[in-house]
Design an enzyme around this catalytic site. Sequence first.
Site, short mmCIF file in Angstrom:
data_model
loop_
_atom_site.label_atom_id
_atom_site.label_comp_id
_atom_site.label_asym_id
_atom_site.label_seq_id
_atom_site.Cartn_x
_atom_site.Cartn_y
_atom_site.Cartn_z
N CYS A 46 -5.42 12.52 13.52
CA CYS A 46 -5.11 11.13 13.20
C CYS A 46 -5.06 10.32 14.49
CB CYS A 46 -3.76 11.08 12.50
SG CYS A 46 -3.24 9.42 12.17
N ARG A 67 0.61 14.31 13.56
CA ARG A 67 1.31 14.04 12.28
C ARG A 67 1.44 15.33 11.46
NH1 ARG A 67 -1.03 8.57 9.75
NH2 ARG A 67 0.82 8.75 8.45
N LYS A 90 0.84 -1.22 0.00
CA LYS A 90 0.00 0.00 0.00
C LYS A 90 0.87 1.26 0.00
CE LYS A 90 -1.61 1.51 4.16
NZ LYS A 90 -1.36 2.90 4.53
N ASN A 91 1.86 1.28 0.91
CA ASN A 91 2.61 2.53 1.08
C ASN A 91 3.61 2.81 -0.03
OD1 ASN A 91 1.11 3.04 3.30
ND2 ASN A 91 2.68 2.48 4.81
N ASP A 103 4.76 0.37 11.87
CA ASP A 103 3.54 -0.26 11.36
C ASP A 103 3.37 -1.71 11.81
OD1 ASP A 103 2.93 2.11 10.16
OD2 ASP A 103 3.57 1.52 8.15
N ARG A 107 -8.78 -0.41 4.73
CA ARG A 107 -7.98 0.65 4.11
C ARG A 107 -6.63 0.11 3.64
NH1 ARG A 107 -7.36 5.94 7.36
NH2 ARG A 107 -5.97 6.10 5.58
N1 EPU Z 1 6.98 14.14 11.09
C1 EPU Z 1 7.28 15.44 11.42
N2 EPU Z 1 7.13 16.37 10.45
C2 EPU Z 1 6.75 16.08 9.19
C3 EPU Z 1 6.47 14.74 8.85
C4 EPU Z 1 6.60 13.80 9.84
O1 EPU Z 1 7.63 15.74 12.55
O2 EPU Z 1 6.66 16.99 8.35
C5 EPU Z 1 7.10 13.11 12.12
C6 EPU Z 1 5.81 12.34 12.32
O3 EPU Z 1 4.95 13.01 13.22
C7 EPU Z 1 6.30 11.02 12.84
C8 EPU Z 1 7.60 10.82 12.06
O4 EPU Z 1 8.01 12.13 11.65
O5 EPU Z 1 6.59 11.11 14.21
C9 EPU Z 1 7.50 9.93 10.84
O6 EPU Z 1 6.40 10.35 10.03
P1 EPU Z 1 6.38 10.11 8.45
O7 EPU Z 1 6.20 11.44 7.79
O8 EPU Z 1 7.53 9.29 8.05
O9 EPU Z 1 5.04 9.30 8.27
P2 EPU Z 1 4.12 9.39 7.00
O10 EPU Z 1 4.92 9.61 5.81
O11 EPU Z 1 2.98 10.29 7.29
C10 EPU Z 1 4.27 6.85 6.38
C11 EPU Z 1 3.32 5.71 6.24
C12 EPU Z 1 2.80 5.30 7.61
C13 EPU Z 1 4.00 4.89 8.46
C14 EPU Z 1 5.00 6.05 8.54
C15 EPU Z 1 6.27 5.69 9.27
C16 EPU Z 1 2.40 6.06 4.06
C17 EPU Z 1 1.23 6.40 3.23
N3 EPU Z 1 2.23 6.11 5.38
O12 EPU Z 1 3.53 7.91 6.99
O13 EPU Z 1 1.97 4.17 7.40
O14 EPU Z 1 3.58 4.56 9.75
O15 EPU Z 1 5.37 6.46 7.21
O16 EPU Z 1 6.89 4.62 8.68
O17 EPU Z 1 3.44 5.73 3.55
C18 EPU Z 1 0.24 2.69 7.91
O18 EPU Z 1 0.44 2.15 6.82
O19 EPU Z 1 -0.52 2.20 8.78
C19 EPU Z 1 0.87 3.96 8.20
C20 EPU Z 1 0.45 4.79 9.14
#
Ligand code: EPU
Length: 462
Positions: free
Chosen positions: A117, A122, A22-23, A308, A400
């Site tokens: 969320c 996030r 998915k991701n 995850d 999802r």
């Molecule tokens: N963070 C910040 N600032 C930002 C972005 C992120 O502080 O601008 C923090 C977040 O709050 C968190 C950490 O950095 O503490 C990592 O967040 P990240 O941005 O990497 O998460 P994401 O890109 O929103 C993706 C996956 C998530 C997975 C995370 C971590 C997708 C669509 N989603 O989310 O997947 O948990 O990376 O590996 O790729 C899931 O599939 O259930 C899921 C939540």
Amino acid sequence: MDMFIIRGGRALAGEVTVSGAKNAALPIMAASLAVDGPCRLRNVPDLVDVRTLSTLLRELGMSVTRDKNGDLVLSTSNDSPFVAEYEQVRRMRASICVLGPLLGRRKRACVSLPGGCNIGHRPIDLHLKGLAALGADIRVERGYVVAEAERLKGADVYLGGPFGSTVTGTCNVMSAAVFAEGTTTIEAAACEPEVVDLGHFLNSMGANISGLGTPFLRIAGVERLTGTEHTVIPDRIEAATLMMAAAITGGDITLDSVRADHMTAVIEKLREIGVTIDVDGQRMRVRCLQELSPTDCIALPYPGIPTDVQAQLTALLSTVPGISIVTDKVFPDRFMHVSELLRMGAQIRREGNNSIVSSSSQLSGASVMASDLRASAALILAALAADGESVVRRIYHLDRGYERLEDKLRQLGADVRRVNDEPSNVPASLLPQEESGETPLQPPHFTRTSQVTRASTEDSPG
Ligand code: EPU
């Protein structure tokens, strides 16, 4: 709304094929906004999130279809829309992945902020910082991110944050930087296999990205990208969930279509606690041949144990004798599954970003509620191991991100049924006595005498 009814206690056995990730699929689909010509994507799982993003991409002028082979075919029919409305974005945070491709290709993007969320705070500050470094004019107005740039300019971008890098932030900056004039470097880029898969997709369309899979990316800008074909990588989180389903039920399963090289930390941890894992190319046999031992594990950015799978590991460890500690350093508040696991008899204490998991002799079936995607998976694992029947509600979270999980579990011998979330579908053993009208499962603290006393009181009109 659907729910699962699961009768626990069956050791899983047999073989299943793992679906596409998915991701990886979501940012890749979003990046197809930036392409001239059609893209054909293989191994895209059929999930609610994929359908939500397809709807959003159609609103952004794309044609998105599944052909008879199951491939997703995407092409741009109108490249003028640039607004991703709240209505779609609120359904799925990954919608933010359209920001970078829209900005890079259509020179402007207006994307709703995703909002709250269930797995914690996030923010998207790092996405915005990265795009601003490329010269975009960025502002937040009325709940939308508005980003504009006539031509992005290559720059040095640092994407490290308090919890490591950002996966979708790296995807956004990378997809925009592909079109920037000159060279961009991204330091503290996310190294997750899903980011690498997006990079390979972009490169196959003519982008020039090097360093994929390392924290340091170098992107030489190009004028345009052309259509391509791409096969999405297998879902390492689904694979890990199924591995833990085998472990928690004392089973023996074989997974087909896995990338063990994407799962080293999970494989190592499961082996450490006593699970037998044999890898043979894209196949993996997972067996539980001995009593498992407790452990400490920390969810970290890749190549660490993924956040995850933190909830699923917690469910597994709650059935293992001894004391385990599970820490999440990526999403420190991602513990909503804990209170539901407690309802099944797990012994878990939460302290900050740690769960202290003590052995529970036997989980017991209960009615529980999923709070997010991976929490649903954790509750399903617990239910597979529990004594008696469990009801897992709010399965829409699971839908999802897991493709036909109940079919796969059934294929492995699990007793899982999907039913509509109506009181009449709840097993009598899980209903309060007065609703079921049948002999209830006796709550453990009731003596036969106290039940008789209670029944006779209820019968009295007074
Ligand atoms: N963070 C910040 N600032 C930002 C972005 C992120 O502080 O601008 C923090 C977040 O709050 C968190 C950490 O950095 O503490 C990592 O967040 P990240 O941005 O990497 O998460 P994401 O890109 O929103 C993706 C996956 C998530 C997975 C995370 C971590 C997708 C669509 N989603 O989310 O997947 O948990 O990376 O590996 O790729 C899931 O599939 O259930 C899921 C939540």
